[in-house]
Design a protein around this motif. Structure first.
Motif, mmCIF file in Angstrom:
data_model
loop_
_atom_site.group_PDB
_atom_site.id
_atom_site.type_symbol
_atom_site.label_atom_id
_atom_site.label_comp_id
_atom_site.label_asym_id
_atom_site.label_seq_id
_atom_site.Cartn_x
_atom_site.Cartn_y
_atom_site.Cartn_z
ATOM 1 N N LEU A 168 0.693 -1.369 -0.278
ATOM 2 C CA LEU A 168 0.331 0.648 0.073
ATOM 3 C C LEU A 168 1.238 0.776 0.287
ATOM 4 C CD1 LEU A 168 -2.733 -0.743 3.075
ATOM 5 C CD2 LEU A 168 -3.041 -0.296 0.634
ATOM 6 N N SER A 169 0.561 2.258 -0.755
ATOM 7 C CA SER A 169 1.464 3.862 -0.371
ATOM 8 C C SER A 169 0.918 4.309 0.783
ATOM 9 C CB SER A 169 0.939 4.586 -1.615
ATOM 10 O OG SER A 169 -0.823 4.525 -1.485
ATOM 11 N N ASP A 170 1.868 4.928 0.640
ATOM 12 C CA ASP A 170 1.598 5.159 2.180
ATOM 13 C C ASP A 170 0.024 6.415 2.072
ATOM 14 O OD1 ASP A 170 3.896 4.626 2.754
ATOM 15 O OD2 ASP A 170 5.794 6.906 2.698
ATOM 16 N N LYS A 171 0.076 7.140 1.264
ATOM 17 C CA LYS A 171 -0.989 7.908 1.081
ATOM 18 C C LYS A 171 -2.338 7.136 1.294
ATOM 19 C CE LYS A 171 -4.092 11.188 -1.984
ATOM 20 N NZ LYS A 171 -3.590 11.253 -4.353
ATOM 21 N N LYS A 172 -2.104 5.656 1.143
ATOM 22 C CA LYS A 172 -3.587 4.668 1.184
ATOM 23 C C LYS A 172 -3.225 4.474 2.289
ATOM 24 C CE LYS A 172 -6.475 3.294 -1.013
ATOM 25 N NZ LYS A 172 -7.885 4.053 -1.991
ATOM 26 N N ARG A 173 -2.584 3.986 3.449
ATOM 27 C CA ARG A 173 -1.970 3.785 4.092
ATOM 28 C C ARG A 173 -3.137 4.964 5.307
ATOM 29 N NH1 ARG A 173 1.634 -0.475 5.898
ATOM 30 N NH2 ARG A 173 1.422 0.089 7.891
ATOM 31 N N GLU A 174 -2.558 6.196 5.369
ATOM 32 C CA GLU A 174 -2.957 7.328 5.804
ATOM 33 C C GLU A 174 -4.644 7.168 6.053
ATOM 34 O OE1 GLU A 174 -0.809 10.075 4.987
ATOM 35 O OE2 GLU A 174 1.881 9.787 5.325
ATOM 36 N N GLN A 175 -4.642 6.836 4.404
ATOM 37 C CA GLN A 175 -6.332 7.295 3.663
ATOM 38 C C GLN A 175 -6.672 6.045 4.514
ATOM 39 O OE1 GLN A 175 -8.094 5.875 0.198
ATOM 40 N NE2 GLN A 175 -8.691 8.367 -0.036
ATOM 41 N N ILE A 176 -6.472 4.892 4.885
ATOM 42 C CA ILE A 176 -7.299 3.743 6.114
ATOM 43 C C ILE A 176 -7.211 3.995 7.116
ATOM 44 C CG2 ILE A 176 -7.589 1.283 6.429
ATOM 45 C CD1 ILE A 176 -6.075 0.343 3.436
ATOM 46 N N ILE A 177 -6.227 4.596 7.302
ATOM 47 C CA ILE A 177 -5.997 4.916 9.059
ATOM 48 C C ILE A 177 -6.753 5.997 9.298
ATOM 49 C CG2 ILE A 177 -4.800 5.769 10.545
ATOM 50 C CD1 ILE A 177 -2.364 4.516 9.550
ATOM 51 N N ARG A 178 -7.343 6.789 8.913
ATOM 52 C CA ARG A 178 -8.210 8.013 8.986
ATOM 53 C C ARG A 178 -9.469 7.432 8.724
ATOM 54 N NH1 ARG A 178 -6.046 11.385 4.798
ATOM 55 N NH2 ARG A 178 -7.330 10.734 3.845
ATOM 56 N N ARG A 179 -9.722 6.463 8.349
ATOM 57 C CA ARG A 179 -11.372 6.185 7.863
ATOM 58 C C ARG A 179 -11.423 5.313 8.854
ATOM 59 N NH1 ARG A 179 -11.805 5.734 1.296
ATOM 60 N NH2 ARG A 179 -11.893 7.918 1.275
ATOM 61 N N THR A 180 -10.324 4.584 9.372
ATOM 62 C CA THR A 180 -11.163 3.547 10.491
ATOM 63 C C THR A 180 -11.390 4.722 12.364
ATOM 64 O OG1 THR A 180 -9.505 1.752 9.484
ATOM 65 C CG2 THR A 180 -10.084 1.467 11.993
#
Lengths: 242, 81
Positions: A191-203
């Motif tokens: 996962l790209s860093d951006k995608k990781r951050e997006q997932i974490i933000r939405r969790t």
């Protein structure tokens, strides 16, 4: 002693499940394509652990694996199987090679069906109760861009869970799926860093999941306390699909 | 043939009695799912048990229909030939 078979136990969630079950005094056998240092370490630590080299998705090898594992486990009767082995390959379906779809479904779905079949044959011939746990994913019910074949394979696993639960419930054999969310494992490392951050933000729990978030549920589903739970897909995702 | 017949009848009787129900007389014309107190899982248990005992799997190449004890004996006899 109860014997549990875990597929894909050399790394990631599979390895964590193996370690958890060994710590809970189960006799555990696992398989993977390659033996690694984690497997070597467990073999030196536990006489109640065994590893076999198997290509998951190959029906003959799966049958042979189960036969050998049960012979090795000796008096520890087969109690459960954990269909954990799986691969993820990413790509927009329009340009996703069919050969990649075939191999993914062969491992993630056919492999699980073959193992469940072998386990059920043993449960029936032993006239015993048993447990089948399929490691699914929230992507099976929610979908994810670039993971169409993977999503289909996990949705297929959930369907397998429901059908087998109905088919075998009267023999006290339970079948359940565990659907983890985004775990911090090797499989999510792409996962790209951006995608990781997006997932974490939405969790709601504001983090990726860890394998240790999943293993206690495996333990519970194998326990006597879970004898009336079957046909379920249980999500562990920090609330992201809530 | 005689051994297979005895084996199939003996294993069928064992599966039925292990369920805690009385086993009726099993004849060659007995239909597993209609005349005997068996369900589809009992029948699957019988097939697995026969494979373990004989090493034979008449269903390896696909589905084959059978209803009676005699039809099942014939399938195993063919697989053994």
């Amino acid at each position: 002693m109860k014997h549990v078979i875990v597929t894909g136990g050399s790394k990631g969630l599979g390895l964590a499940i193996v370690k958890y079950l060994l710590s809970e005094n189960y006799t555990v056998s696992t398989c993977s394509r390659e033996r690694n240092s984690a497997i070597d370490e467990l073999l030196s630590q536990y006489s109640t652990f065994q590893w076999f080299q198997v290509e998951i998705g190959n029906a003959e090898q799966t049958a042979e694996f189960v036969r050998k594992a049960c012979t090795w486990a000796n008096e520890a009767k087969l109690w459960g199987v954990i269909n954990n082995a799986g691969i993820a390959k990413e790509g927009i379906l329009a340009t996703f090679p069919n050969i990649e779809t075939d191999s993914l479904l062969q491992i993630n779905l056919h492999g699980a069906i073959y193992l469940a079949r072998e386990a059920l044959r043993i449960f029936l011939s032993q006239n015993s109760a048993g447990r089948i746990i399929n490691i699914s994913s929230i992507i099976g019910s929610r979908g994810y861009t670039g993971l169409a074949a993977y999503s289909a394979s996990k949705a297929g696993l959930d369907g397998l869970t429901r059908a087998l639960a109905r088919e075998n419930g009267r023999r006290n054999i339970t079948v359940n799926s565990i659907a983890p969310g985004y775990l911090d494992t090797e499989m999510s490392s792409t996962l790209s860093d951006k995608k990781r951050e997006q997932i974490i933000r939405r969790t709601p729990m504001h983090r990726l999941g860890h394998v240790d978030d999943i293993t206690p549920l495996v333990g519970f589903l194998l326990s006597d306390g879970a004898s009336f739970i079957t046909g379920q897909t249980i999500t562990i995702d920090g609330g992201i699909t809530n | 043939m005689k051994n297979l017949k005895n084996l199939i009848i003996e294993k069928t009787r064992k599966i039925i009695t292990e369920k805690g129900v009385d086993c009726p007389t099993i004849t060659l014309n007995s239909e597993f799912l209609n005349d005997l107190p068996m369900d589809s899982l009992d029948l699957a248990t019988l097939i697995v048990s026969l494979e373990i005992s004989t090493g034979l799997d008449p269903f390896r190449d696909g589905f084959k229909t059978f209803h009676t004890v005699d039809e099942l004996i014939n399938l195993y006899t063919e697989a053994n030939s």
